[in-house]
Design an enzyme around this catalytic site. Structure first.
Site, PDB file in Angstrom:
ATOM      1  N   PHE A   1      -6.169   5.393   1.231  1.00 14.86           N
ATOM      2  CA  PHE A   1      -6.416   6.647   1.975  1.00 14.86           C
ATOM      3  C   PHE A   1      -7.906   6.972   2.089  1.00 14.86           C
ATOM      4  CE2 PHE A   1      -8.057   9.690  -1.143  1.00 14.86           C
ATOM      5  CZ  PHE A   1      -7.934   8.933  -2.299  1.00 14.86           C
TER       6      PHE A   1
ATOM      7  N   HIS B   1      -5.511   2.320  -5.532  1.00 17.09           N
ATOM      8  CA  HIS B   1      -4.982   3.364  -4.639  1.00 17.09           C
ATOM      9  C   HIS B   1      -6.099   3.967  -3.773  1.00 17.09           C
ATOM     10  CE1 HIS B   1      -1.247   6.084  -4.282  1.00 17.09           C
ATOM     11  NE2 HIS B   1      -1.946   6.166  -3.179  1.00 17.09           N
ATOM     12  N   GLN B   2      -6.769   3.097  -3.059  1.00 17.82           N
ATOM     13  CA  GLN B   2      -7.892   3.559  -2.231  1.00 17.82           C
ATOM     14  C   GLN B   2      -7.589   3.453  -0.742  1.00 17.82           C
ATOM     15  OE1 GLN B   2     -10.716   0.197  -3.515  1.00 17.82           O
ATOM     16  NE2 GLN B   2     -11.148   0.281  -1.328  1.00 17.82           N
TER      17      GLN B   2
ATOM     18  N   GLU C   1       0.589   3.177 -12.392  1.00 11.56           N
ATOM     19  CA  GLU C   1      -0.828   3.401 -12.085  1.00 11.56           C
ATOM     20  C   GLU C   1      -1.380   4.700 -12.636  1.00 11.56           C
ATOM     21  OE1 GLU C   1      -0.527   3.393  -7.699  1.00 11.56           O
ATOM     22  OE2 GLU C   1      -1.154   5.491  -7.745  1.00 11.56           O
TER      23      GLU C   1
ATOM     24  N   ARG D   1       4.010   2.534  -2.434  1.00 13.41           N
ATOM     25  CA  ARG D   1       4.046   3.101  -3.783  1.00 13.41           C
ATOM     26  C   ARG D   1       4.398   1.972  -4.750  1.00 13.41           C
ATOM     27  NH1 ARG D   1       1.502   6.642  -2.201  1.00 13.41           N
ATOM     28  NH2 ARG D   1       1.893   8.882  -2.162  1.00 13.41           N
TER      29      ARG D   1
ATOM     30  N   THR E   1       0.853  -1.198   0.000  1.00 10.54           N
ATOM     31  CA  THR E   1       0.000   0.000   0.000  1.00 10.54           C
ATOM     32  C   THR E   1       0.888   1.247   0.000  1.00 10.54           C
ATOM     33  OG1 THR E   1      -0.089   0.010   2.417  1.00 10.54           O
ATOM     34  CG2 THR E   1      -1.900  -1.098   1.275  1.00 10.54           C
TER      35      THR E   1
END
Ligand code: NAI
Length: 350
Positions: free
Chosen positions: A302, A299-300, A267, A238, A236
């Site tokens: 956060f 990329h969820q 991404e 990079r 999670t």
């Protein structure tokens, strides 16, 4: 007094919702939302703006910084923690760069653990099966996490929380960080170890370090060879922390037993957008998506209500501090590249 204008790139409906709500709560900036990402071509949209607000996949390279500077932009506000997409040396003495160092480390750590649990107990597959009237459980067997070893790479805000959660599962937790935190280790029963020991001992490895020169492709053919057979890798952090081609090779031979990826090196081409009616041109991404033991999220990590509220508030606080000439506590140190320079504890290291 004229109102400070912010060019807000890569704006999504949820960004507008949280930033508008926060901005209405006593900030009153002129926020100009642009759906496009910040690139050398789109930088001109910041004309007339004092600040730009960008996210993880906006490109803040020397070209873009040069263009923004010519337009009179004085502040780049990252609404994220990572800043690997910013050329800090190009920004030095030209444009101030601030970020949101902490908005909800819980959000990301909890997402990492969600990936671990789903991959282990295969709930993502069970969901599809039962929806289809298939109530068989063959192939869904997992393992008890209690007593197994997790390796956490990076003992910053997110890594420490992930480690604590995994301790809650009664896992042995090994952790690596070039700047260890002995007090954290003794409080939680986590043990600092070398990367090689983590590779050799861990059943699950979770990456929580920044992407930089030292960590680029940290997970590569060489490091994978040192790992236990069937290890689960969670990223999670990079995308660039993992050499995705080496990951695919190891998934094909079952050296890696499962991978939970919230980030992917390339991404920026795809994440946050809907490509469901198009052909994926990225062969590496397409191959990763063929593995049933790969769980990829876009990329969820956060993406919680609490995190978005904190992101909006911290970003607008930084802009307000900038306008008033106050110290920018979330400014990124240009020299050491650290978000909070450790040599001076805060601000710049020089
Ligand atoms: P942090 O700055 O609190 O912690 C990072 C830790 O990594 C520090 O303790 C640092 O000493 C350590 N570190 C530096 N170089 C290292 C190396 N070579 N090997 C191992 N550890 C190293 O950062 P935080 O808030 O914990 O975030 C970690 C990363 O998570 C960020 O850099 C960002 O890339 C990523 N992130 C991902 C999000 C998502 O939505 N998926 C959201 C927020 C952050």
């Amino acid at each position: 007094m004229t109102t400070l204008s912010i060019a807000f790139f890569d704006a999504k409906p949820y960004d507008r919702e949280f930033f508008n709500r926060t901005n209405a709560d006593g900030y009153g900036f002129d926020i100009r939302y642009f759906e496009t990402r910040l690139t050398p071509d789109s930088a001109a949209l910041a004309i007339g703006c004092d600040a730009v607000c960008v996210f993880v996949n906006d490109s803040v390279n020397a070209d873009v910084i040069g263009s923004l500077s010519k337009l009179g932009v004085k502040l780049i506000a990252l609404r994220c923690a990572g800043y690997n997409n910013v050329d800090l040396s190009a920004a030095y003495r030209t444009i101030n760069v601030v970020r949101v160092p902490e908005y909800s480390p819980f959000a990301v750590a909890e997402h990492a653990v969600a990936l671990i649990l789903s991959l282990n107990r295969k709930t993502h597959k069970a969901y599809a099966r039962t929806r289809d009237g298939n109530f068989s459980i063959g192939g869904l067997m997992g393992f008890d996490m209690a007593g197994k070893t997790a390796g956490v790479i990076g003992s910053g805000r997110i890594g420490r929380i992930a480690a604590k959660i995994l301790r809650g599962f009664e896992m042995n937790v090994l952790i690596f960080d070039p700047l260890p935190n002995p007090a954290f280790a003794s409080e939680t029963g986590v043990r600092y170890a070398s990367l090689d020991e983590i590779y050799a001992q861990s059943d699950i490895i979770s990456l929580h370090c920044p992407l930089n020169r030292d960590t680029y492709h940290l997970i590569n053919a060489g490091s994978i060879a040192k790992m236990k057979d069937g290890v689960m890798i969670i990223n999670t952090g990079r995308g660039g922390l993992i050499d995705a081609k080496a990951l695919i090779d190891a998934l094909k031979t079952s050296k890696i037993g499962a991978a939970g990826l919230d980030v992917y090196e390339e991404e920026s081409e795809y994440f946050f957008e809907d490509f469901s009616t198009q052909v994926l041109e990225d062969d590496v991404l397409a191959r990763l998506l063929t593995f049933s033991n790969v769980l990829l999220t876009s990329h969820q990590g956060f993406f919680t209500r609490e995190a978005l509220t904190n992101i909006a508030k911290t970003t607008l606080d930084s802009v307000r501090a900038f306008v008033s000439g106050a110290a920018l506590k979330n400014e990124i140190c240009y020299r050491c590249g650290d978000g909070v320079c450790r040599k001076k504890k805060s601000g710049r290291c020089f």
